[in-house]
Scaffold this motif. Structure first.
Motif, mmCIF file in Angstrom:
data_model
loop_
_atom_site.group_PDB
_atom_site.id
_atom_site.type_symbol
_atom_site.label_atom_id
_atom_site.label_comp_id
_atom_site.label_asym_id
_atom_site.label_seq_id
_atom_site.Cartn_x
_atom_site.Cartn_y
_atom_site.Cartn_z
ATOM 1 N N VAL A 208 0.962 -1.031 0.101
ATOM 2 C CA VAL A 208 0.030 0.122 -0.019
ATOM 3 C C VAL A 208 0.996 1.192 -0.002
ATOM 4 O O VAL A 208 0.712 2.263 -0.673
ATOM 5 N N ASN A 209 1.990 1.277 0.825
ATOM 6 C CA ASN A 209 2.727 2.420 0.836
ATOM 7 C C ASN A 209 3.564 2.371 -0.473
ATOM 8 O O ASN A 209 3.757 3.749 -1.129
ATOM 9 N N VAL A 210 3.857 1.395 -1.173
ATOM 10 C CA VAL A 210 4.481 1.544 -2.454
ATOM 11 C C VAL A 210 3.630 2.261 -3.590
ATOM 12 O O VAL A 210 4.303 2.982 -4.331
ATOM 13 N N ARG B 250 1.335 4.314 -2.939
ATOM 14 C CA ARG B 250 1.415 5.794 -2.643
ATOM 15 C C ARG B 250 2.457 6.471 -3.329
ATOM 16 O O ARG B 250 2.186 7.690 -3.954
ATOM 17 N N ARG B 251 3.567 5.771 -3.545
ATOM 18 C CA ARG B 251 4.645 6.551 -4.140
ATOM 19 C C ARG B 251 4.790 6.402 -5.438
ATOM 20 O O ARG B 251 5.382 7.137 -6.166
ATOM 21 N N VAL B 252 3.996 5.270 -6.011
ATOM 22 C CA VAL B 252 4.090 5.015 -7.465
ATOM 23 C C VAL B 252 2.621 4.870 -7.933
ATOM 24 O O VAL B 252 1.809 3.806 -7.893
ATOM 25 N N GLY B 253 2.265 6.007 -8.392
ATOM 26 C CA GLY B 253 0.619 5.996 -8.916
ATOM 27 C C GLY B 253 0.367 5.352 -10.222
ATOM 28 O O GLY B 253 1.364 5.215 -11.033
ATOM 29 N N MET B 254 -0.697 5.128 -10.381
ATOM 30 C CA MET B 254 -1.367 4.422 -11.736
ATOM 31 C C MET B 254 -2.288 5.180 -12.576
ATOM 32 O O MET B 254 -3.266 5.393 -11.758
ATOM 33 N N VAL B 255 -2.057 5.296 -13.868
ATOM 34 C CA VAL B 255 -3.403 5.789 -14.531
ATOM 35 C C VAL B 255 -3.518 4.773 -15.475
ATOM 36 O O VAL B 255 -2.839 4.323 -16.218
#
Length: 259
Positions: free
Chosen positions: A81-83, A85-90
């Motif tokens: 979950v923290n990962v 937050r740092r790596v967003g996805m579109v």
């Protein structure tokens, strides 16, 4: 913000099936990297390993390392979950929350992360994020209207605004323009170019012209045949991949001889 990605000996599985084999690649910070290749060759699967999204599929897992700023996101004790937050996805299809207003859509991720904000802080984040997505001027007078009422291109930019509102280091995009008309596609491409000054961006695209327009480096994935794993065949500067690829396989795909 904006961090490099160093992938080492990455193998991706769906149960017993090896979907992507032995990827080794370094992705620079503050750059746009495009992933190209025929359907089913593992591009999107690989993309989802960069923020551990593939693990949402039952039985899916990865072996190897994905180091972000020197930290292996598959290391012991790392919270997925923290990962994310740092790596967003579109995603490929714009997915604004239909019951939420434009402003609520932008704030959704921040609120999900239990970030407490005053109204003035929330208003500022909405404006900053929509400006960052080149959408503010188009929607500033209807922030309380449903996000689903926007055009397809505007919805995709709203999803990008929602992603950057969480202040990620990296933004992943899985065919973000595949459902858009040429004018909306151009708007998203211009936005990608602007965002790379702050973020590391990795984009999967089937549109090779798009890859050549927006990316600094390009990775070509391919598959030997049905039931075999996808492999990263070549990774280099985009101009070299498209004008003078090192591998014949890449040249055949770029020139349209297969794929």
């Amino acid at each position: 913000m904006s961090q490099s990605i160093d992938v080492k000996n990455l193998n991706v599985y769906y149960g017993d099936f090896l979907a992507v084999e032995d990827v080794n690649v370094k992705i620079d910070a503050r750059s746009v990297t495009a992933l190209i290749g025929p359907s089913g060759c593992g591009k999107s699967t690989f993309l989802r390993t960069l923020n551990r999204m593939h693990e949402v599929i039952p039985g899916a897992y990865a072996e190897g390392e994905v180091n972000i700023n020197g930290e292996n996101i598959y290391g012991p004790g790392i919270d997925p979950v923290n990962v994310r937050r740092r790596v967003g996805m579109v995603f490929q299809k714009a997915n604004p929350f239909p019951t939420m207003s434009i402003a609520e859509n932008v704030l959704a991720g921040a609120k999900l992360n239990n970030k407490r904000m005053s109204k003035s802080e929330a208003d500022q984040l909405v404006e900053e994020s929509l400006r960052g997505a080149n959408l503010w001027e188009e929607v500033k007078n209807r922030l309380n209207k449903p996000g689903g009422g926007l055009s397809g291109g505007q919805q995709q930019r709203l999803c990008i605004a929602r992603t950057i509102a969480v202040k990620p280091d990296i933004v992943l995009m899985d065919e973000p323009c595949s459902a858009l008309d040429p004018i909306s596609t151009l708007a998203v491409e211009e936005l990608i170019h602007e965002l790379k000054s702050q973020y590391t961006i990795v984009i999967v695209t089937h549109n090779m012209q798009q890859a050549s327009r927006v990316s600094d480096k390009t990775g070509f994935f391919n598959i030997a045949g049905t039931g075999t794993p996808g492999k990263l065949i070549e990774f280099d500067e985009t101009t070299k991949i498209f004008n003078n690829p090192a591998k014949e396989e890449t040249e055949r795909y770029i020139s349209g001889k297969f794929g």
